[in-house]
Design an enzyme around this catalytic site. Structure first.
Site, short mmCIF file in Angstrom:
data_model
loop_
_atom_site.label_atom_id
_atom_site.label_comp_id
_atom_site.label_asym_id
_atom_site.label_seq_id
_atom_site.Cartn_x
_atom_site.Cartn_y
_atom_site.Cartn_z
N HIS A 73 32.00 26.01 78.48
CA HIS A 73 32.83 24.82 78.61
C HIS A 73 33.30 24.28 77.27
O HIS A 73 33.80 23.16 77.20
CB HIS A 73 32.08 23.73 79.38
N ASP B 83 27.92 26.52 80.59
CA ASP B 83 28.22 25.11 80.38
C ASP B 83 28.70 24.95 78.95
O ASP B 83 29.22 25.90 78.37
CB ASP B 83 26.98 24.26 80.69
#
Length: 350
Positions: free
Chosen positions: A196, A173
């Site tokens: 991310h 993430d």
């Protein structure tokens, strides 16, 4: 925990020492202050493992340290053993009942130094920090595969004064996510990927969120990440502000969305986008000296809110190359950025 209570309550300075070796830990370790003075947790050469069975966790945190002023945390590998929990589908939605724990939660741990600490395979966030004013993370290593769910590397909220330096983050993430109330944070010499990217937000999903202000991300590298440097807010939602944010001297290597402001962030099928545009106001943002390659043609996307258009956004010396043939492009909505120096692709040309 007994050793912590003795060290915390004794005359300073005191150290809680993990000798080199491998240790199993309970599902919830709570180390609480205030202490009588500065205290150190030293775990150089030690590996501390969490239970792998998710059903043993009744709290959202594995190791919890709170209300300590002057903590030094040195060394150690904290293994969340989260591989099994990532495959638990009913925990992949924020609205689902779930007790996936954060590896290390720091709450009101101020004037502190966390150095040479490694977090691997967390079931959820690796390090979550709230109220940790004037604290430094230095030479932090975070490691989880790209398909590990909701495993933000470092998440910050409601704090003023934080440095994240000389660190390597691999996760599934956001490498670093800056939540509400994150103020005066400096990130420098951090590598990210997989993951991310570096993300402000997401914001606007809850009422009365505190402003995000004074974020500097400098001299960092992102490789094969889903995003590069990003600001994300929910459509509709609640008012808020993001200001004084600066991304500078950033290298992107095969990154899907190198520069992105997304005020229509909506990652779940259950999102409702009919509630109108985002009410979060974004202002005084700069993207300077950002260079490298994009795996998507739209390498520069500034999607601002129709209700609260972005103000004073600067692009300076940007050079992004699409890796798959056609030249890179930009897309802009509800924004007129200030252009300084050369910007490739030409910003807001379409």
């Amino acid at each position: 925990m007994n050793a912590w209570n003795e060290a915390c309550g004794g005359a300073p300075p005191n150290t809680l020492l993990f000798p080199p070796g491998t240790y199993m830990a309970f599902p919830h370790i709570k180390l609480t202050g205030p202490c009588k003075g500065p205290i150190e947790i030293k775990a150089t050469g030690a590996t501390i493992k969490a239970p792998s069975d998710l059903t043993l966790f009744k709290k959202d945190t594995w190791i919890y340290i709170s209300f300590v002023d002057g903590l030094t945390m040195t060394g150690g590998t904290f293994d969340g053993q989260g591989q099994q929990s990532w495959r638990t589908k009913n925990c992949n939605n924020d609205k689902a009942a779930c007790t996936k724990p954060v590896n290390l939660r720091l709450r009101h741990v101020s004037h502190s130094l966390i150095k040479d600490v490694t977090s691997i395979h967390s079931k959820r966030f690796h390090i979550a920090m709230m109220g940790c004013d004037n604290t430094t993370l230095d030479h932090i290593t975070i490691n989880a595969p790209g398909d590990s769910v909701n495993t933000d590397g470092v998440h910050t909220s409601k704090l003023n004064g934080l440095k994240i330096l000389n660190s390597d983050i691999k996760t599934g993430d956001d490498c670093i996510s800056f939540g509400e109330g994150s103020k005066n944070i400096h990130v420098e010499k951090v590598t990210c990927g997989p993951g991310h990217g570096f993300s402000i937000g997401s914001l606007g999903n809850s009422p009365n969120e505190e402003p995000v202000q004074g974020i500097w991300v400098k001299n960092c590298t992102l490789a094969r990440t889903d995003n590069g440097v990003r600001i994300k807010t929910w459509p509709g939602g609640y008012p808020g502000t993001v200001s004084d944010v600066h991304f500078e001297d950033i290298v992107v290597d095969k990154v899907a969305n190198p520069i992105i402001i997304d005020q229509n962030y909506c990652p779940f099928r259950s999102c409702v986008q009919t509630s109108g545009p985002s009410k979060v106001k974004i202002s005084d943002v700069s993207f300077r000296n950002i260079k490298g390659t994009s795996t998507t043609q739209i390498s520069l996307k500034l999607n601002c809110s129709a209700e609260a258009p972005c103000i004073n956004v600067e692009l300076d010396n940007v050079n992004l190359v699409h890796t798959r043939g056609p030249p890179a492009k930009s897309r802009c909505f509800n924004i007129k950025p200030k252009i300084v120096g050369q910007v490739v692709p030409p910003a807001c040309s379409a």
